[in-house]
Design an enzyme around this catalytic site. Structure first.
Site, mmCIF file in Angstrom:
data_model
loop_
_atom_site.group_PDB
_atom_site.id
_atom_site.type_symbol
_atom_site.label_atom_id
_atom_site.label_comp_id
_atom_site.label_asym_id
_atom_site.label_seq_id
_atom_site.Cartn_x
_atom_site.Cartn_y
_atom_site.Cartn_z
ATOM 1 C CB SER A 139 8.196 -51.080 -22.066
ATOM 2 O OG SER A 139 8.668 -52.403 -22.164
HETATM 3 N N1 SAH Z 1 12.649 -53.527 -24.482
HETATM 4 C C1 SAH Z 1 11.412 -53.381 -25.212
HETATM 5 C C2 SAH Z 1 10.298 -54.192 -24.688
HETATM 6 C C3 SAH Z 1 10.273 -55.504 -25.350
HETATM 7 S S1 SAH Z 1 8.966 -56.552 -24.960
HETATM 8 C C4 SAH Z 1 11.102 -51.917 -25.401
HETATM 9 O O1 SAH Z 1 12.002 -51.220 -25.746
HETATM 10 O O2 SAH Z 1 9.966 -51.476 -25.290
HETATM 11 C C5 SAH Z 1 9.844 -57.891 -24.264
HETATM 12 C C6 SAH Z 1 10.719 -58.674 -25.207
HETATM 13 O O3 SAH Z 1 11.368 -59.674 -24.436
HETATM 14 C C7 SAH Z 1 9.977 -59.404 -26.317
HETATM 15 O O4 SAH Z 1 10.450 -58.963 -27.554
HETATM 16 C C8 SAH Z 1 10.305 -60.869 -26.077
HETATM 17 O O5 SAH Z 1 10.488 -61.621 -27.258
HETATM 18 C C9 SAH Z 1 11.609 -60.750 -25.307
HETATM 19 N N2 SAH Z 1 12.000 -61.929 -24.535
HETATM 20 C C10 SAH Z 1 11.247 -62.735 -23.760
HETATM 21 N N3 SAH Z 1 12.007 -63.715 -23.241
HETATM 22 C C11 SAH Z 1 13.287 -63.518 -23.683
HETATM 23 C C12 SAH Z 1 14.530 -64.195 -23.513
HETATM 24 N N4 SAH Z 1 14.640 -65.314 -22.779
HETATM 25 N N5 SAH Z 1 15.622 -63.688 -24.120
HETATM 26 C C13 SAH Z 1 15.555 -62.582 -24.897
HETATM 27 N N6 SAH Z 1 14.408 -61.910 -25.107
HETATM 28 C C14 SAH Z 1 13.285 -62.364 -24.517
#
Ligand code: SAH
Length: 289
Positions: A139
């Site tokens: 992000s």
């Molecule tokens: N927190 C991250 C951003 C990750 S992007 C950062 O530090 O920048 C969003 C993530 O959410 C992705 O890796 C995706 O696989 C995950 N995601 C989507 N749906 C999910 C779910 N139901 N449970 C766990 N993770 C999920």
């Protein structure tokens, strides 16, 4: 901080989980937090980078410091450069409107470049999301800081849950502002990537789980704060149930058009919802892969 829009409180659970927000009269999409609009929204009080003593939590900076290799005899120019660039990133995030010094301090502590593949590390401190593989992204620093600021609301946080670990960056930032952090990822290789990225930082108060975050972590609940790093059409009910009374959940909600939603649990069966600024996240998906 923006005023909540068109909210009638308290809301029953059904209206928080349902599409009620999207149907509310007079609902108009708020601005999207792109770097550009966020800069236009900037507050004009300059953020002065905190001194080392203003670090959010001692135990935490200790944890991060322990992770550094033994102190080199001479200063490492590469690390000094990334410190300066990171400080500049934090100043930009502050100019975009994030005011919480604890959050800004945390952003200054965590080496974002350590969460990005080497080919992209030159871009580690620009205010943008970047690919991390498997169609997912790390992000944008502004939105990471903004969501944590909204969740913290200037108060101490005990137990926090993040849905969507991705590469682990936001989890590391959260671990600087909360006593205990849990983070769930549904894509196994990303869960493994986050573990590998976080291992050298040796953060003692962070636990990573592989699973479907839509189900939360009932065995650890309740949480004072929950952050979703992926956008659903609504906030999963299990997560609302795992919020402590008085706890705050921040989530992107929507499909093409998304907004940050802040949900506060006000009672055993009462939640309050506020719609904040526009945003853009990858989708929240059920199950594991
Ligand atoms: N927190 C991250 C951003 C990750 S992007 C950062 O530090 O920048 C969003 C993530 O959410 C992705 O890796 C995706 O696989 C995950 N995601 C989507 N749906 C999910 C779910 N139901 N449970 C766990 N993770 C999920």
């Amino acid at each position: 901080m923006k005023e909540p829009k068109n909210s009638t409180f308290p809301l029953p659970l059904s209206s928080v989980t349902g599409a009620a927000d999207r149907k509310r009269e007079g609902y108009a999409p708020a601005r999207v937090a792109t770097p550009q609009t966020a800069t236009r929204n900037a507050v004009h009080t300059p953020y002065v980078a905190p001194k080392a003593s203003a670090a959010p939590s001692k135990s935490h900076s200790d944890a991060l410091q322990r992770s550094q290799p033994a102190a080199p005899a001479a200063p490492r120019p590469d690390l000094m450069v990334s410190d300066a660039i990171r400080r500049a990133m934090v100043l930009r995030v502050a100019k975009q409107g994030v005011q919480d010094r604890v959050v800004l301090g945390a952003l200054e502590t965590v080496p974002r470049h350590a969460f990005i593949e080497p080919a992209l590390s030159a871009q580690a401190y620009i205010d943008a999301s970047l690919p991390i593989g498997h169609n997912q992204t790390i992000s944008q620093p502004y939105i990471v800081a903004r969501m944590i600021e909204v969740m913290r609301n200037d108060g101490p946080l005990q137990r926090v849950l993040e849905i969507g670990t991705g590469c682990g960056y936001q989890a590391a930032v959260l671990s600087c502002v909360a006593r205990e952090v849990y983070s769930i990822e549904r894509i196994k290789p990303l869960h493994e990537l986050a573990k590998a990225n976080l291992r050298p930082l040796r953060i003692a108060n962070l636990r990573l789980h592989y699973g479907d975050g839509m189900l939360g972590l009932p065995q650890v609940a309740p949480f004072d704060g929950i952050i979703l790093a992926a956008a659903g059409l609504e906030v999963p009910r299990a997560l609302l149930e795992q919020l402590a009374i008085g706890g705050r959940l921040v989530a992107p909600v929507g499909a093409q058009v998304q907004h940050l939603q802040l949900i506060t649990r006000t009672g055993k069966a009462e939640w309050m919802s506020e719609t904040l600024e526009g945003c853009h996240f990858v989708p929240l998906r059920p199950g594991t892969v």
